[in-house]
Design a protein around this motif. Structure first.
Motif, PDB file in Angstrom:
ATOM      1  N   GLY A  26     -15.053  13.301  -5.465  1.00  0.00           N
ATOM      2  CA  GLY A  26     -14.668  12.491  -4.309  1.00  0.00           C
ATOM      3  C   GLY A  26     -14.905  11.003  -4.443  1.00  0.00           C
ATOM      4  O   GLY A  26     -14.791  10.256  -3.477  1.00  0.00           O
TER       5      GLY A  26
ATOM      6  N   LEU B 287      -4.041  15.645  -2.614  1.00  0.00           N
ATOM      7  CA  LEU B 287      -4.706  15.230  -1.380  1.00  0.00           C
ATOM      8  C   LEU B 287      -5.322  16.423  -0.653  1.00  0.00           C
ATOM      9  O   LEU B 287      -6.471  16.363  -0.200  1.00  0.00           O
ATOM     10  CB  LEU B 287      -3.708  14.518  -0.465  1.00  0.00           C
ATOM     11  N   ASP B 288      -4.570  17.530  -0.571  1.00  0.00           N
ATOM     12  CA  ASP B 288      -5.090  18.728   0.089  1.00  0.00           C
ATOM     13  C   ASP B 288      -6.278  19.298  -0.673  1.00  0.00           C
ATOM     14  O   ASP B 288      -7.252  19.772  -0.073  1.00  0.00           O
ATOM     15  CB  ASP B 288      -3.992  19.788   0.221  1.00  0.00           C
TER      16      ASP B 288
ATOM     17  N   LYS C 217      -8.397  17.608  -2.595  1.00  0.00           N
ATOM     18  CA  LYS C 217      -9.541  16.720  -2.384  1.00  0.00           C
ATOM     19  C   LYS C 217     -10.144  16.941  -0.995  1.00  0.00           C
ATOM     20  O   LYS C 217     -11.372  17.009  -0.841  1.00  0.00           O
ATOM     21  CB  LYS C 217      -9.110  15.266  -2.536  1.00  0.00           C
ATOM     22  N   SER C 218      -9.285  17.090   0.011  1.00  0.00           N
ATOM     23  CA  SER C 218      -9.757  17.309   1.382  1.00  0.00           C
ATOM     24  C   SER C 218     -10.557  18.604   1.497  1.00  0.00           C
ATOM     25  O   SER C 218     -11.512  18.701   2.256  1.00  0.00           O
ATOM     26  CB  SER C 218      -8.567  17.364   2.343  1.00  0.00           C
ATOM     27  N   LYS C 219     -10.160  19.595   0.711  1.00  0.00           N
ATOM     28  CA  LYS C 219     -10.775  20.916   0.809  1.00  0.00           C
ATOM     29  C   LYS C 219     -12.049  21.055  -0.015  1.00  0.00           C
ATOM     30  O   LYS C 219     -12.988  21.757   0.386  1.00  0.00           O
ATOM     31  CB  LYS C 219      -9.757  21.967   0.360  1.00  0.00           C
TER      32      LYS C 219
ATOM     33  N   SER D  55     -13.805  18.288  -2.022  1.00  0.00           N
ATOM     34  CA  SER D  55     -14.623  17.160  -2.448  1.00  0.00           C
ATOM     35  C   SER D  55     -16.029  17.287  -1.890  1.00  0.00           C
ATOM     36  O   SER D  55     -16.251  17.860  -0.816  1.00  0.00           O
ATOM     37  CB  SER D  55     -14.015  15.827  -1.997  1.00  0.00           C
TER      38      SER D  55
ATOM     39  N   GLU E  89     -17.859  15.005  -0.664  1.00  0.00           N
ATOM     40  CA  GLU E  89     -17.967  14.269   0.585  1.00  0.00           C
ATOM     41  C   GLU E  89     -17.575  15.149   1.758  1.00  0.00           C
ATOM     42  O   GLU E  89     -18.184  15.148   2.810  1.00  0.00           O
ATOM     43  CB  GLU E  89     -17.068  13.031   0.554  1.00  0.00           C
ATOM     44  N   ARG E  90     -16.536  15.970   1.537  1.00  0.00           N
ATOM     45  CA  ARG E  90     -16.056  16.879   2.589  1.00  0.00           C
ATOM     46  C   ARG E  90     -17.127  17.931   2.890  1.00  0.00           C
ATOM     47  O   ARG E  90     -17.410  18.243   4.040  1.00  0.00           O
ATOM     48  CB  ARG E  90     -14.775  17.558   2.101  1.00  0.00           C
TER      49      ARG E  90
END
Length: 326
Positions: free
Chosen positions: A281, A313-314, A316-318, A320, A322-323
């Motif tokens: 991330g 993007l999806d 990374k969102s799922k 990472s 950070e998430r």
């Protein structure tokens, strides 16, 4: 009334796949009656073994004697652990029984690595199946005439159902509930057990394992070059020439050694490197795209989605860090 048999092989098996199958089917049957219908399923857990000790002795299963079952409509093979070849040797009687039941009209569902036992019956020859993404290489070696669909959560062919890895057996159970009852009962179970009813792929969960145990030193050198130069535009024509081999022979040996074409292998290595950076991330998608040798955003997104089933993007969102921290 349909007879459902969850089989218990003589081996270390996944307790959750046995208990989970029984619980979901039982709950579906109870709900079916609650909305005004007669019971539809008679569910048994059965095997040739009198007792199966699971999870280092913490749990035991006491199956019904499978020899008392003359006919079943659907039999379910749970996920198994350990040495697959040894398990097949120990379960020859069960494998024969499964084959006979299919000949007599039964449908068969295997969960995850249970596909190894199912394939031992010969019923998957020339057909497709799914299994855990981490077991596909071993499966292909043992059953070269079965087409493994590594990204698929569920396969359905001629009354034979299989599913991918781990807890994706839950998706298979919902699929079977819909077939045995109807869509409304499957939706009810998906809500009660909080299972995503629309999940169809396991690609996003797979980890690309570099295949280097093949013994072809030339191809090993090619793999090393690819992995060390993923940020560059690689010419396989030039690489083959450097390795003193014709391009045609290079492609043939590469596929034989790794199971991928050189282009597929390069894409998988690039995507695996990109996944690791996305999980951290720290970098932008644009930076990562350049790090793995892409300068075309559209091409990068298409290859990434082809391999993982998600856009960068999806993904990374799922996944990472950070998430996860949030």
């Amino acid at each position: 009334m349909k007879n459902i048999t969850i089989v218990v092989p003589d081996c270390e098996l996944n307790l959750n796949s046995v208990a989970g199958a029984w619980e979901i089917l039982s709950r579906a049957n109870d709900y079916w009656q609650k909305i005004g219908n007669r019971p539809k399923l008679d569910i048994l857990i059965a095997g040739f073994v009198k007792e199966s000790v699971i999870s280092k002795g913490y749990f035991t299963v006491h199956p019904t004697d499978i020899r008392t079952i003359k006919k079943t409509d659907l039999l379910i093979i749970p996920s198994i652990f350990g040495d697959y070849k040894e398990t097949i040797k120990k379960n020859e009687a069960l494998i024969d029984w499964i084959g006979e039941q299919y000949k007599n009209g039964a449908e068969i569902a295997s969960m995850c690595s249970g596909a190894f036992l199912l394939a031992a019956t010969g019923l998957l020859e020339g057909k497709t199946c799914s299994t855990h993404w981490n077991s596909t290489e071993a499966f292909r070696e043992m059953y070269p005439n079965v087409k493994v669909l590594q990204d698929k959560i569920i396969t359905d062919e001629n009354g034979i159902y299989t599913n991918g890895g781990g807890y994706s057996f839950l998706n298979l159970m919902l699929y079977l509930v819909e077939k045995l009852f109807d869509r409304s009962v499957a939706i009810f179970c998906s809500k009660i057990f909080q299972i995503d009813i629309e999940r169809t792929t396991q690609s996003q969960f797979s980890i690309f394992h570099i295949q280097k145990g093949h013994g072809d030193e030339v191809i090993t050198e090619a793999q090393k070059y690819i992995e060390e130069n993923i940020d560059e535009k690689i010419s396989f024509e030039k690489l083959a020439s450097q390795l003193a081999i014709s391009r045609r022979n290079f492609d043939r040996r590469f596929i034989k050694a790794t199971g991928n074409t050189p282009v597929e292998y390069l894409q998988r290595v690039k995507v695996e490197a990109a996944k690791k950076e996305l999980e951290k991330g720290r970098k932008s998608i644009y930076e990562i795209m350049n790090d793995v040798g892409y300068n075309d955003d559209k091409a990068f997104r298409e290859v990434f989605k082809k391999v993982t089933g998600l856009s960068p993007l999806d993904y990374k969102s799922k996944y990472s860090k950070e998430r996860v921290a949030v």
